[in-house]
Design a protein around this motif. Structure first.
Motif, PDB file in Angstrom:
ATOM      1  N   LYS A 194     -44.879   5.594  27.778  1.00 50.79           N
ATOM      2  CA  LYS A 194     -46.084   5.474  28.337  1.00 50.79           C
ATOM      3  C   LYS A 194     -46.326   3.948  29.126  1.00 50.79           C
ATOM      4  O   LYS A 194     -46.804   4.045  30.187  1.00 50.79           O
ATOM      5  N   GLU A 195     -45.472   3.002  28.835  1.00 46.92           N
ATOM      6  CA  GLU A 195     -45.622   1.772  29.723  1.00 46.92           C
ATOM      7  C   GLU A 195     -45.207   2.081  31.145  1.00 46.92           C
ATOM      8  O   GLU A 195     -45.683   1.137  31.903  1.00 46.92           O
ATOM      9  N   ARG A 196     -44.283   3.046  31.186  1.00 48.50           N
ATOM     10  CA  ARG A 196     -43.883   3.041  32.488  1.00 48.50           C
ATOM     11  C   ARG A 196     -44.404   4.187  33.453  1.00 48.50           C
ATOM     12  O   ARG A 196     -44.500   4.330  34.527  1.00 48.50           O
ATOM     13  N   CYS A 197     -45.216   5.194  32.677  1.00 46.77           N
ATOM     14  CA  CYS A 197     -45.957   6.080  33.292  1.00 46.77           C
ATOM     15  C   CYS A 197     -46.994   5.539  34.528  1.00 46.77           C
ATOM     16  O   CYS A 197     -47.625   5.243  33.837  1.00 46.77           O
ATOM     17  N   ILE A 198     -46.961   6.232  35.626  1.00 50.40           N
ATOM     18  CA  ILE A 198     -48.021   5.702  36.569  1.00 50.40           C
ATOM     19  C   ILE A 198     -48.977   6.859  36.857  1.00 50.40           C
ATOM     20  O   ILE A 198     -49.855   6.818  37.618  1.00 50.40           O
ATOM     21  N   LEU A 226     -47.823   1.769  40.603  1.00 48.64           N
ATOM     22  CA  LEU A 226     -46.321   1.915  41.087  1.00 48.64           C
ATOM     23  C   LEU A 226     -46.000   0.389  41.343  1.00 48.64           C
ATOM     24  O   LEU A 226     -44.840  -0.179  41.045  1.00 48.64           O
ATOM     25  N   ILE A 227     -46.819  -0.250  42.028  1.00 45.50           N
ATOM     26  CA  ILE A 227     -46.686  -1.706  42.661  1.00 45.50           C
ATOM     27  C   ILE A 227     -46.589  -2.716  41.201  1.00 45.50           C
ATOM     28  O   ILE A 227     -45.685  -3.430  41.143  1.00 45.50           O
ATOM     29  N   PRO A 259     -43.827  -5.856  41.826  1.00 43.19           N
ATOM     30  CA  PRO A 259     -44.604  -6.901  41.445  1.00 43.19           C
ATOM     31  C   PRO A 259     -44.852  -7.896  42.763  1.00 43.19           C
ATOM     32  O   PRO A 259     -45.942  -8.594  42.694  1.00 43.19           O
ATOM     33  N   SER A 260     -43.916  -7.929  43.506  1.00 44.29           N
ATOM     34  CA  SER A 260     -44.277  -8.983  44.320  1.00 44.29           C
ATOM     35  C   SER A 260     -45.062  -8.687  45.379  1.00 44.29           C
ATOM     36  O   SER A 260     -45.463  -9.412  46.235  1.00 44.29           O
ATOM     37  N   ILE A 289     -44.701  10.165  46.940  1.00 46.42           N
ATOM     38  CA  ILE A 289     -44.482   9.066  46.320  1.00 46.42           C
ATOM     39  C   ILE A 289     -43.210   8.503  46.714  1.00 46.42           C
ATOM     40  O   ILE A 289     -42.826   7.301  46.827  1.00 46.42           O
ATOM     41  N   ASP A 290     -41.975   9.385  46.847  1.00 47.00           N
ATOM     42  CA  ASP A 290     -40.783   8.834  47.283  1.00 47.00           C
ATOM     43  C   ASP A 290     -40.743   7.997  48.690  1.00 47.00           C
ATOM     44  O   ASP A 290     -40.096   7.104  49.073  1.00 47.00           O
ATOM     45  N   ASN A 291     -41.656   8.644  49.743  1.00 43.27           N
ATOM     46  CA  ASN A 291     -41.920   7.961  50.983  1.00 43.27           C
ATOM     47  C   ASN A 291     -42.514   6.656  50.881  1.00 43.27           C
ATOM     48  O   ASN A 291     -42.213   5.656  51.336  1.00 43.27           O
ATOM     49  N   VAL A 292     -43.484   6.607  49.846  1.00 45.44           N
ATOM     50  CA  VAL A 292     -44.344   5.343  49.391  1.00 45.44           C
ATOM     51  C   VAL A 292     -43.198   4.216  49.006  1.00 45.44           C
ATOM     52  O   VAL A 292     -43.155   3.039  49.293  1.00 45.44           O
ATOM     53  N   ILE A 293     -42.450   4.670  48.160  1.00 41.15           N
ATOM     54  CA  ILE A 293     -41.476   3.750  47.349  1.00 41.15           C
ATOM     55  C   ILE A 293     -40.704   3.057  48.515  1.00 41.15           C
ATOM     56  O   ILE A 293     -40.256   1.919  48.748  1.00 41.15           O
ATOM     57  N   GLU A 294     -40.040   4.163  49.495  1.00 40.67           N
ATOM     58  CA  GLU A 294     -39.462   3.487  50.629  1.00 40.67           C
ATOM     59  C   GLU A 294     -39.990   2.506  51.559  1.00 40.67           C
ATOM     60  O   GLU A 294     -39.301   1.502  51.809  1.00 40.67           O
ATOM     61  N   VAL A 295     -41.370   2.717  51.782  1.00 43.29           N
ATOM     62  CA  VAL A 295     -42.136   1.941  52.677  1.00 43.29           C
ATOM     63  C   VAL A 295     -42.422   0.501  51.770  1.00 43.29           C
ATOM     64  O   VAL A 295     -42.243  -0.474  52.159  1.00 43.29           O
ATOM     65  N   LEU A 296     -42.523   0.569  50.568  1.00 39.80           N
ATOM     66  CA  LEU A 296     -42.801  -0.412  49.595  1.00 39.80           C
ATOM     67  C   LEU A 296     -41.584  -1.349  49.638  1.00 39.80           C
ATOM     68  O   LEU A 296     -41.590  -2.767  49.843  1.00 39.80           O
ATOM     69  N   ASP A 297     -40.499  -0.923  49.705  1.00 38.43           N
ATOM     70  CA  ASP A 297     -39.111  -1.545  49.512  1.00 38.43           C
ATOM     71  C   ASP A 297     -38.946  -2.139  50.822  1.00 38.43           C
ATOM     72  O   ASP A 297     -38.658  -3.500  50.891  1.00 38.43           O
TER      73      ASP A 297
END
Lengths: 423, 136
Positions: free
Chosen positions: A39-43, A149-150, A155-156, A274-282
């Motif tokens: 649960k702690e990891r589920c977004i 997700l952030i 977190p940064s 979501i995968d595209n978002v992860i790439e952009v956040l990275d």
């Protein structure tokens, strides 16, 4: 109350590896033949709901019948603009809103109005708070799965999230204020969001940016869709009420890109999936995307209209949305509710959930890391998932953290048996 | 603990992977998010430099409780005029690299800005070793 909406129906789960592999935060493990959600990891992005072939993952929402039979004196439906893209052949928003009253809601408050208000507030906020290149762009707070997700993985970037509440929350606050002015008591008003996704449900139960949500609970768009569909076709033209509160300006938020379009900024980036978002956040973390002023990020492909609880596939919905937008450039609206102003600033800071940290003590974290990396070297590195973890890497970490026995790797077990035989 | 990353100039599509991998390590170690951000940006700049100017190389990251050190070593052409390279906006990147979006001339100045200590050892024809230190 539950912190997350996504839930496992254990009796349907066969313990396959589909969901563990697709979960973007690696929040699922298969143990004892069935999936377990950490649960702690589920977004609450709903990816597992989409991919499970056995329909063992569901979004817990309030049931429509329960809402309609609830003791609230005034039951208010809060439909988001994504709902307007769901009905074949219908471009009339007022027809959909009238149908919501036909099934038993006393009032309807169009969330698109909240979207329009947040667009104006965002515009002003960005003008007053320009970002330096090092800080990177402002990121929209509208998609709760992305905010989570952030919190979990980036977190940064928490400080990059615009501290404004969501269109849903804005619309709910306006609804509450309006009906209280009409003489209802706060506790007599039940406000129910028609949700395209589990993330919004979790946001109502456990809000990240306000102390307490003005929304009472959320009901699945899927469920509402089938209930109102017969009415949509059959309501005679003269019975359609003017309930709409907003033009295309707010409605287009249902589409990816719709939120940023209204801001009138030079450099905006809209990303969906979501995968595209992860790439952009990275990339934002690496300082690659610096000159962009605003990032609109939606977990679902297509935006909210592609939510896991929407009925239509996102591409058909998008095509239909274009027609809805054209028809609603200057629609008839219910001016009695419009023009109200409520506070839209976030009430609390978004927490850093620190879910990636291996230990609060760095020496300890380094030790775990060393042991884990050493174990990874012994594993087959084919990420088969038979152990119940999404990858050999994740499995090694689970072993080192004492959550699972190393014998769960069938390859290691096989090797050990061979060794024994040779002895 | 030491983390080593190879930077391969023949595969520019992988540029940035070392920074992303090390970033993940730092998150697992619980390093402060703001410091992670500075390290990621500076290391990414260095990694890109190694790809576009120096034919790749090796990055060695050392982590202890007080400090993180990132050493980026290449055997590329070296930097003939270090002061010039440290000037914002100055770049020798090829047209090809610029077309890929690199070569804005902010690499070296940004690395200096985001690190607590920067040390550059360079010799024309031999290579460059760039050391960045970040206090925890």
């Amino acid at each position: 109350m539950n912190a997350t909406s996504v839930t496992l129906l254990a009796e349907r789960c066969v313990g396959c590896t589909t969901c563990i592999k697709r979960c973007p935060t690696e929040a699922i493990r298969v143990r004892d033949g069935r999936a377990h959600i950490i649960k702690e990891r589920c977004i609450d992005c709903g990816m597992c709901i989409r991919v499970c072939k056995h329909k063992a993952k569901v979004a817990v929402t309030r049931k429509l019948d329960e809402i309609l039979e609830s003791p609230y004196k005034l039951k208010v439906a809060l439909p988001p603009p994504s709902l307007y893209s769901q009905f074949e052949g219908n471009r009339n928003v007022n027809r959909i809103l009238t149908a919501l009253r036909k099934i038993g809601f006393d009032e309807v408050v169009d969330v698109a109005m909240g979207a329009e208000i947040i667009t104006a507030a965002t515009k002003q906020f960005i003008e007053e708070n320009p970002r330096s290149e090092i800080e990177g762009p402002w990121i929209s707070s509208a998609c709760p799965a992305i905010v989570r997700l952030i919190q979990n993985r980036f977190p940064s970037l928490i400080d990059n999230i615009i501290p404004l509440i969501s269109p849903m929350e804005t619309a709910a606050r306006i609804a509450r204020e309006h009906f209280m002015e009409q003489g209802y008591k706060d506790e007599e008003i039940g406000i129910f969001f028609i949700t395209p996704c589990p993330a919004k449900v979790a946001e109502v139960w456990n809000p990240r940016m306000v102390e307490k949500s003005a929304v009472t609970d959320a009901v699945s768009m899927h469920e509402v869709f089938y209930k109102i569909r017969p009415f949509i076709k059959n309501i005679p033209e003269e019975e359609i009420q003017v309930l709409q509160l907003c033009s295309a300006e707010g409605i287009r938020w249902a589409n990816i890109g719709g939120e940023s379009e209204g801001l009138g900024l030079k450099d905006v980036l809209a990303v969906d999936g979501i995968d595209n978002v992860i790439e952009v956040l990275d990339q934002i973390e690496n300082g690659v995307i610096q000159r962009v002023e605003f990032v609109e990020a939606n977990a679902c492909t297509g935006g909210c209209l592609g939510g896991p609880l929407a009925v239509e596939n996102p591409f058909s919905a998008k095509t239909r949305m274009k027609k809805v937008l054209r028809r609603n450039e200057n629609p008839r609206c219910n001016e009695a509710i419009m023009g109200k102003s409520v506070p839209v600033e976030a009430e609390k800071e978004i927490e850093d959930l620190d879910n990636l940290q291996l230990s609060s003590n760095m020496q300890d974290a380094l030790r775990i890391m060393k042991e884990r990396d050493a174990l990874v070297e012994k594993l087959p590195k084919i990420d088969c998932g038979a152990c119940g973890a999404p990858s050999c890497f994740a499995f090694a970490q689970d072993v080192v953290c004492g959550e699972v026995d190393v014998d769960n790797c069938i390859f290691l077990l096989k090797n050990r048996m061979h060794e024994k035989e040779e002895e | 603990m030491i983390f080593k990353y190879q930077v391969d100039a023949a595969a520019p599509e992988l540029a940035g992977r070392a920074s992303t991998e090390f970033k993940s390590v730092l998150k697992q170690l619980g390093v402060n998010a703001k410091i992670i951000r500075k390290i990621s940006i500076a290391m990414y700049e260095g990694e890109i430099n190694m790809v576009i100017h120096a034919n790749g190389g090796e990055i060695t990251c050392t982590v202890d409780e007080k400090q993180i050190e990132v050493v980026m070593a290449d055997s590329g052409p070296g930097i003939p005029d270090l002061d010039l390279a440290m000037t914002a906006g100055w770049s020798t990147a090829s047209q090809e690299a610029r077309e890929l979006g690199f070569g804005a001339g902010m690499g070296m100045p940004n690395m200096k800005r985001f690190s607590d200590e920067m040390d550059v050892k360079t010799k024309v024809g031999v290579g460059t070793t760039l050391t960045l230190r970040f206090n925890l």
